[in-house]
Design an enzyme around this catalytic site. Structure first.
Site, PDB file in Angstrom:
ATOM      1  N   SER A 188      -1.092  -5.390  -1.554  1.00 39.71           N
ATOM      2  CA  SER A 188      -0.209  -4.807  -2.548  1.00 39.71           C
ATOM      3  C   SER A 188      -0.450  -3.308  -2.752  1.00 39.71           C
ATOM      4  O   SER A 188      -0.352  -2.546  -1.830  1.00 39.71           O
ATOM      5  CB  SER A 188      -0.344  -5.585  -3.854  1.00 39.71           C
ATOM      6  OG  SER A 188       0.616  -5.144  -4.752  1.00 39.71           O
ATOM      7  N   HIS A 189      -0.802  -2.931  -3.976  1.00 45.25           N
ATOM      8  CA  HIS A 189      -0.944  -1.514  -4.313  1.00 45.25           C
ATOM      9  C   HIS A 189      -2.313  -0.948  -3.916  1.00 45.25           C
ATOM     10  O   HIS A 189      -2.557   0.236  -4.099  1.00 45.25           O
ATOM     11  CB  HIS A 189      -0.748  -1.351  -5.812  1.00 45.25           C
ATOM     12  CG  HIS A 189      -1.664  -2.252  -6.589  1.00 45.25           C
ATOM     13  ND1 HIS A 189      -1.492  -3.602  -6.628  1.00 45.25           N
ATOM     14  CD2 HIS A 189      -2.777  -1.991  -7.292  1.00 45.25           C
ATOM     15  CE1 HIS A 189      -2.459  -4.145  -7.347  1.00 45.25           C
ATOM     16  NE2 HIS A 189      -3.254  -3.190  -7.762  1.00 45.25           N
ATOM     17  N   ASP A 248       5.787  -0.350  -4.450  1.00 45.36           N
ATOM     18  CA  ASP A 248       4.389  -0.358  -3.996  1.00 45.36           C
ATOM     19  C   ASP A 248       4.248  -0.822  -2.546  1.00 45.36           C
ATOM     20  O   ASP A 248       5.233  -0.950  -1.825  1.00 45.36           O
ATOM     21  CB  ASP A 248       3.555  -1.251  -4.913  1.00 45.36           C
ATOM     22  CG  ASP A 248       3.915  -2.720  -4.761  1.00 45.36           C
ATOM     23  OD1 ASP A 248       5.069  -2.999  -4.407  1.00 45.36           O
ATOM     24  OD2 ASP A 248       3.048  -3.583  -4.975  1.00 45.36           O
ATOM     25  N   ASP A 270       3.765  -3.641  -0.953  1.00 45.32           N
ATOM     26  CA  ASP A 270       4.532  -4.775  -0.428  1.00 45.32           C
ATOM     27  C   ASP A 270       5.903  -4.912  -1.089  1.00 45.32           C
ATOM     28  O   ASP A 270       6.586  -5.926  -0.916  1.00 45.32           O
ATOM     29  CB  ASP A 270       3.745  -6.074  -0.564  1.00 45.32           C
ATOM     30  CG  ASP A 270       3.360  -6.393  -1.989  1.00 45.32           C
ATOM     31  OD1 ASP A 270       3.195  -5.447  -2.786  1.00 45.32           O
ATOM     32  OD2 ASP A 270       3.229  -7.583  -2.326  1.00 45.32           O
ATOM     33  N   ASP A 300       6.988  -5.222  -4.231  1.00 43.70           N
ATOM     34  CA  ASP A 300       7.341  -6.066  -5.372  1.00 43.70           C
ATOM     35  C   ASP A 300       7.238  -5.336  -6.711  1.00 43.70           C
ATOM     36  O   ASP A 300       7.795  -5.783  -7.705  1.00 43.70           O
ATOM     37  CB  ASP A 300       6.548  -7.385  -5.386  1.00 43.70           C
ATOM     38  CG  ASP A 300       5.054  -7.187  -5.341  1.00 43.70           C
ATOM     39  OD1 ASP A 300       4.601  -6.021  -5.359  1.00 43.70           O
ATOM     40  OD2 ASP A 300       4.328  -8.202  -5.279  1.00 43.70           O
ATOM     41  N   ARG A 301       6.545  -4.195  -6.738  1.00 48.48           N
ATOM     42  CA  ARG A 301       6.446  -3.454  -8.005  1.00 48.48           C
ATOM     43  C   ARG A 301       7.498  -2.357  -8.079  1.00 48.48           C
ATOM     44  O   ARG A 301       8.023  -1.933  -7.054  1.00 48.48           O
ATOM     45  CB  ARG A 301       5.074  -2.786  -8.120  1.00 48.48           C
ATOM     46  CG  ARG A 301       3.940  -3.758  -8.175  1.00 48.48           C
ATOM     47  CD  ARG A 301       2.641  -3.028  -8.431  1.00 48.48           C
ATOM     48  NE  ARG A 301       1.577  -4.013  -8.610  1.00 48.48           N
ATOM     49  CZ  ARG A 301       0.471  -3.801  -9.285  1.00 48.48           C
ATOM     50  NH1 ARG A 301       0.256  -2.629  -9.848  1.00 48.48           N
ATOM     51  NH2 ARG A 301      -0.435  -4.748  -9.415  1.00 48.48           N
ATOM     52  N   LYS A 313       8.180 -10.895  -7.955  1.00 49.54           N
ATOM     53  CA  LYS A 313       8.753  -9.706  -8.554  1.00 49.54           C
ATOM     54  C   LYS A 313       9.390  -8.890  -7.432  1.00 49.54           C
ATOM     55  O   LYS A 313       9.026  -9.048  -6.263  1.00 49.54           O
ATOM     56  CB  LYS A 313       7.706  -8.918  -9.326  1.00 49.54           C
ATOM     57  CG  LYS A 313       6.443  -8.574  -8.566  1.00 49.54           C
ATOM     58  CD  LYS A 313       5.451  -7.988  -9.553  1.00 49.54           C
ATOM     59  CE  LYS A 313       4.208  -7.451  -8.884  1.00 49.54           C
ATOM     60  NZ  LYS A 313       3.170  -8.465  -8.699  1.00 49.54           N
TER      61      LYS A 313
HETATM   62  C1  G16 Z   1      -0.564  -8.864  -8.793  1.00 46.72           C
HETATM   63  C2  G16 Z   1       0.098 -10.052  -9.426  1.00 46.72           C
HETATM   64  C3  G16 Z   1       0.657  -9.673 -10.767  1.00 46.72           C
HETATM   65  C4  G16 Z   1      -0.414  -9.052 -11.636  1.00 46.72           C
HETATM   66  C5  G16 Z   1      -1.043  -7.878 -10.911  1.00 46.72           C
HETATM   67  C6  G16 Z   1      -2.223  -7.294 -11.651  1.00 46.72           C
HETATM   68  O1  G16 Z   1       0.403  -7.915  -8.490  1.00 46.72           O
HETATM   69  O2  G16 Z   1       1.128 -10.543  -8.606  1.00 46.72           O
HETATM   70  O3  G16 Z   1       1.181 -10.818 -11.343  1.00 46.72           O
HETATM   71  O4  G16 Z   1       0.115  -8.616 -12.841  1.00 46.72           O
HETATM   72  O5  G16 Z   1      -1.513  -8.301  -9.658  1.00 46.72           O
HETATM   73  O6  G16 Z   1      -3.231  -8.246 -11.720  1.00 46.72           O
HETATM   74  P1  G16 Z   1      -4.670  -7.876 -12.250  1.00 46.72           P
HETATM   75  O7  G16 Z   1      -4.465  -7.313 -13.621  1.00 46.72           O
HETATM   76  O8  G16 Z   1      -5.408  -9.173 -12.242  1.00 46.72           O
HETATM   77  O9  G16 Z   1      -5.243  -6.837 -11.315  1.00 46.72           O
HETATM   78  P2  G16 Z   1       0.446  -7.239  -7.066  1.00 46.72           P
HETATM   79  O10 G16 Z   1       1.600  -6.296  -7.121  1.00 46.72           O
HETATM   80  O11 G16 Z   1      -0.888  -6.559  -6.932  1.00 46.72           O
HETATM   81  O12 G16 Z   1       0.617  -8.371  -6.108  1.00 46.72           O
END
Ligand code: G16
Length: 546
Positions: free
Chosen positions: A113-114, A279, A281, A283-284, A378
């Site tokens: 992801s990010h 981001d 992937d 989704d953000r 998302k």
């Molecule tokens: C993931 C999850 C999200 C979550 C985020 C932050 O996002 O899919 O539901 O809100 O991580 O999680 P944490 O606060 O535990 O770091 P992504 O975009 O990283 O896949």
């Protein structure tokens, strides 16, 4: 077909976090590390023989090698076919869409992801089930259990599949279809939004926007949809070429990491009407107006309040869900619309059941995530198109739309402070100390007239399957509706990240122009005092504030 059965030794750290297994590239490149986890996923699945698997990733370093390994393991496990995005690229929402469209058994998405990429960065892998959504906790726990008992994995001999070339290939009796990564997703977006109105606005001289793909997966999607299909001028998409190391940046669409976009939108002479970023992937999303930032929590509330203006939601929405740390702005919209608002733990997987049974249509999180029942993830570009469609309908600026929303519903001042790479022991000690104080906090007065109404560690009972998730974040709630929430992130890969979420409600329109951090200064002081952040972590201030 020859299937090789390779003896292996289990790893003890393959426990998926908030969203799949995320580790450093170095860890993933250890012999058999990826193979073990993939086998652990496959061992927890039922009805594999002959079924379809979707496979793709955000294009980060190690994506290509991982795709070839997973294809060989899928063939050895008995999948009938695997659908792969061209070049091994699929955004997370596009993968979710394909799983649903092909009625696949599920999908494997390769992404951290990010998190930063490249040889020194992170890699990740997650499994999404037949509904297109992230595996629920019961399944990720089963994967972890399987990973600890793994002594062999199955794989067919090397036979590279040319994933850059569209076509249908055979791999040891399994069909591999390399498809265009964008087209099915574009068709889905066309079914939701008013593309004629969008095209009229995006191709007109009077509207200026930039979309920052952050050298990550949404580049090809944004070029195709915004520029080619909707006629936005070339150059609208910046950093649109996916790079294995994201150009050395953090593909995290927030004010701290999307620097160039921020400076374009915040310049004194800015001519921009709209800015957005997505981001690693895809989704953000981050949404900006001219010199104006929309908090993700407000964004969800505003999309919900205006959903009927969008063709895909013309008949209204059934309900909203937000993660617990997300601000309560969406709750006020739900109350006015007379629909339910659910509060779930952090993690998109918790929205799946609510979406599947139709209890909600829209959902979102403070962590720059917004989505709907069109997929089970998302969806960054979807949120951007939603905002653009709103602007085209309302013929108004982002700032005016947000300010009139506040005038109607009140403003939820909101900010998240992240203390990154803390020693895990220190972070756990801080949380334990907080937990121990919880029974003593209710009724306690603090600072300028704030009194604690309740304090707990959030427990969620899924209203659909009754499953219970405990310890989902410490909440300190105040009698005036303000909240402080503490959580340890489940997506970091180095030490621990402490997240402190601050929220304060302000009904009075005359007080809607304060600086966010000033408005929340009292709450931050209380958070630091109650959690003794400096004492436990040695940190005077957060590393990232969003
Ligand atoms: C993931 C999850 C999200 C979550 C985020 C932050 O996002 O899919 O539901 O809100 O991580 O999680 P944490 O606060 O535990 O770091 P992504 O975009 O990283 O896949």
């Amino acid at each position: 077909m020859t299937i090789q059965i390779i003896k292996t030794t289990p790893f003890d750290d393959q426990k998926p976090g908030t969203s799949g297994l995320r580790k450093s590239v170095k860890q993933f490149k250890k012999p058999d590390y990826l193979q073990n986890f993939v086998q652990a996923i496959f061992n927890t699945l039922e009805n594999v023989p002959g079924s379809t698997l979707i496979l793709g990733g955000d294009g980060r370093y190690f994506n290509r090698e991982a795709i070839q390994i997973i294809l060989r393991m899928a063939a050895a496990t008995g999948f009938g076919r695997v659908i792969v995005g061209q070049g091994g690229i699929l955004s997370t929402p596009a993968a979710s869409n394909l799983i649903r469209q092909y009625q696949a058994l599920g999908g494997i998405i390769l992404s951290a992801s990010h998190n930063a990429g490249g040889p020194e960065g992170d890699f990740g892998i997650k499994f999404n089930g037949a509904n297109g959504g992230p595996a629920p906790e019961s399944m990720t726990e089963a994967m972890f259990a399987a990973s600890k008992q793994l002594h062999e994995y199955r794989i067919v001999p090397i036979q590279p599949i040319p994933v850059d070339k569209l076509g249908v290939y055979q791999l040891a009796g399994m069909q591999v279809e390399v498809i265009d990564s964008v087209s099915a997703y574009q068709t889905l977006m066309e079914s939701i939004f008013d593309f004629d109105k969008l095209a009229a606005m995006l191709s007109s001289e009077s509207f200026k926007m930039r979309f920052d793909a952050m050298h990550a997966v949404t580049g090809p999607y944004a070029h195709q949809i915004l520029e080619q299909r909707l006629g936005a001028p070339e150059g609208t998409v910046i950093h649109g070429l996916p790079l294995a190391d994201f150009g050395g940046g953090h593909p995290d669409p927030n004010q701290a990491h999307a620097k160039e976009l921020m400076s374009l939108l915040y310049a004194r002479q800015s001519t921009m009407d709209f800015g957005a970023a997505s981001d690693g992937d895809g989704d953000r999303n981050m949404i900006l107006g001219k010199r104006f930032f929309v908090t993700p929590s407000d964004s969800l509330a505003i999309l919900a309040a205006n959903a009927r203006l969008i063709p895909g939601y013309r008949n209204g929405i059934a309900g909203i869900a937000r993660s617990m740390p997300t601000s309560q702005a969406p709750d006020r919209v739900a109350a006015k619309l007379g629909i339910p608002c659910f509060e779930t733990p952090t993690g998109w997987k918790f929205f799946g059941n609510l979406l599947d049974v139709g209890k909600i249509t829209l959902c979102g999180e403070e962590s720059f995530g917004t989505g709907s029942d069109h997929v089970r993830e998302k969806d960054g570009l979807w949120a951007v198109l939603f905002w653009l469609n709103l602007l085209a309908e309302k013929q108004d600026s982002v700032e005016n739309i947000v300010r009139s929303h506040w005038a109607e519903y009140g403003r939820n001042y909101y900010s998240r402070h992240d203390y990154e790479s803390i020693d895990l022991k220190d972070a756990n000690a801080l949380v334990d100390a907080l937990q121990a104080q919880l029974p003593t906090l209710a009724g306690k007065p603090f600072g300028s007239g704030l009194t604690v109404s309740a304090a707990d560690n959030f427990t969620y009972t899924d209203p659909v399957d009754g499953s219970v998730s405990k310890n989902q974040g410490i909440r300190i709630l105040f009698t005036n509706g303000s909240r402080i929430i503490f959580r340890l992130s489940g997506t970091g890969t180095q030490g621990a990240t402490l997240r402190v979420y601050l929220e304060k409600y302000e009904a009075d329109t005359a007080k809607h122009n304060q600086d966010v951090q000033e408005a929340l200064a009292d709450l931050l002081n209380i958070a630091q005092q109650v959690a003794r952040i400096t004492e436990f972590t040695g940190r005077e201030a957060a590393d990232v504030i969003t």
